[in-house]
Design an enzyme around this catalytic site. Structure first.
Site, PDB file in Angstrom:
ATOM      1  N   ARG A  92       2.388   5.781  -6.345  1.00 53.19           N
ATOM      2  CA  ARG A  92       0.988   5.389  -6.259  1.00 53.19           C
ATOM      3  C   ARG A  92       0.378   4.922  -7.572  1.00 53.19           C
ATOM      4  O   ARG A  92      -0.801   4.554  -7.602  1.00 53.19           O
ATOM      5  CB  ARG A  92       0.133   6.515  -5.648  1.00 53.19           C
ATOM      6  CG  ARG A  92       0.580   6.907  -4.255  1.00 53.19           C
ATOM      7  CD  ARG A  92      -0.153   8.135  -3.728  1.00 53.19           C
ATOM      8  NE  ARG A  92      -1.542   7.853  -3.447  1.00 53.19           N
ATOM      9  CZ  ARG A  92      -2.407   8.775  -3.040  1.00 53.19           C
ATOM     10  NH1 ARG A  92      -2.021  10.028  -2.894  1.00 53.19           N
ATOM     11  NH2 ARG A  92      -3.649   8.452  -2.792  1.00 53.19           N
ATOM     12  N   ASP A  93       1.137   4.936  -8.667  1.00 53.89           N
ATOM     13  CA  ASP A  93       0.572   4.427  -9.919  1.00 53.89           C
ATOM     14  C   ASP A  93       1.680   3.915 -10.847  1.00 53.89           C
ATOM     15  O   ASP A  93       1.706   4.232 -12.028  1.00 53.89           O
ATOM     16  CB  ASP A  93      -0.245   5.510 -10.616  1.00 53.89           C
ATOM     17  CG  ASP A  93      -1.193   4.939 -11.671  1.00 53.89           C
ATOM     18  OD1 ASP A  93      -1.458   3.717 -11.625  1.00 53.89           O
ATOM     19  OD2 ASP A  93      -1.661   5.701 -12.534  1.00 53.89           O
ATOM     20  N   LEU A  94       2.587   3.115 -10.294  1.00 56.99           N
ATOM     21  CA  LEU A  94       3.677   2.573 -11.096  1.00 56.99           C
ATOM     22  C   LEU A  94       3.140   1.464 -11.992  1.00 56.99           C
ATOM     23  O   LEU A  94       2.509   0.513 -11.515  1.00 56.99           O
ATOM     24  CB  LEU A  94       4.785   2.035 -10.182  1.00 56.99           C
ATOM     25  CG  LEU A  94       6.096   1.641 -10.881  1.00 56.99           C
ATOM     26  CD1 LEU A  94       6.756   2.852 -11.513  1.00 56.99           C
ATOM     27  CD2 LEU A  94       7.042   0.976  -9.897  1.00 56.99           C
TER      28      LEU A  94
END
Length: 273
Positions: A92-94
């Site tokens: 969800r936050d690459l």
């Protein structure tokens, strides 16, 4: 014990060669902190986008992309989070600052699952709470709030474009924010691949390899998330790109006969703001 603490404890037992080990955490009221293993070369953001005398070569960039996706014989890095963990973990936050580099410049993913571990949502695959970073977050997630594996694939595609171009995902131009896709897609549609590549590379790359990585990145950001490839397929394609680079550097010839222009021309990706 509340859900965020339970989820943080879950991350303590997640181990993989291309995931940064979480050593410990603190969740005391307003104080929330994580302790990771030491990574000698910082993160990809620092190596690639901040003023740095060490210019990442094309093959180094390919290896970092492969490490970010790669894993053991059963699951790759992201695939391990998606399919090898029970319950599944969506990153969800690459983004480049969450891709850490050790003393050998091997890449490991960090901060995986943290939006779930320290968030308010309990369900691992549906959330109405915003997650992700501007420029890397999937517009489909931003529109619906639903999380699935292909949201991470979109983010991985943006990371690939950052590796290819050496540009930030969001660039401030006057009063506007210009997303990397707004700059790169028109150039790709004109099939001017060389002008997409980071000028700091000094032309030291295989054009066939670069073209294939661009094709992979384009497939990751397709507007219809169902048409985006699985991370295992992306890994296979990246390894082929590395092979193309090695063939050229060893004086061999490789004729890329498959045209990618149809993919380049067909993508009309939404540009996050």
């Amino acid at each position: 014990m509340d859900s965020p603490t339970l989820n943080a404890q879950l991350l303590l037992i997640v181990h993989h060669r291309n995931l940064v080990s979480l050593i410990g955490f603190c969740d005391e009221g307003e104080i929330k902190a994580l302790v990771y293993e030491y990574m000698a070369n910082g993160n990809l953001q620092q190596q690639l986008l901040v003023e740095n005398t060490n210019i990442l070569k094309w093959r180094e960039r390919l290896n970092i992309a492969i490490d970010t996706a790669r894993g053991n014989c059963e699951f790759s890095g992201l695939d391990y989070l998606h399919n090898g963990c029970k319950p599944p973990i969506m990153h969800r936050d690459l983004k480049p600052s969450n891709i850490l580099l050790d003393e050998n410049m091997d890449a490991k993913i960090s901060d995986f699952g943290l939006s779930r571990a320290f968030g308010s949502d309990i369900d691992s695959h549906i959330s109405t709470r915003p997650a992700g970073t501007l420029g890397y977050a999937d517009p489909e997630f931003q529109r619906t709030g639903n999380t699935n594996k292909k949201n991470d694939v979109y983010s991985f595609g943006i990371v690939l474009f950052v590796l290819i171009t050496g540009r930030q995902a969001i660039v401030r131009a006057g009063r506007e924010n210009i997303h990397i896709l707004e700059w790169v897609i028109p150039i790709i549609r004109g099939e001017d691949i060389q002008n997409v590549l980071d000028s700091k590379l000094g032309g030291e790359f295989s054009i066939d390899s670069a073209r294939k990585v661009v094709e992979i990145a384009m497939s990751c950001i397709l507007p219809n998330f169902a048409k985006r490839p699985d991370i295992s397929q992306i890994l296979t394609e990246l390894k082929e790109s590395l092979s193309l680079d090695m063939v050229q550097r060893h004086g061999g010839e490789h004729d890329v006969t498959e045209s990618t222009s149809s993919l380049f021309q067909s993508v009309t990706a939404p540009f996050p703001r």
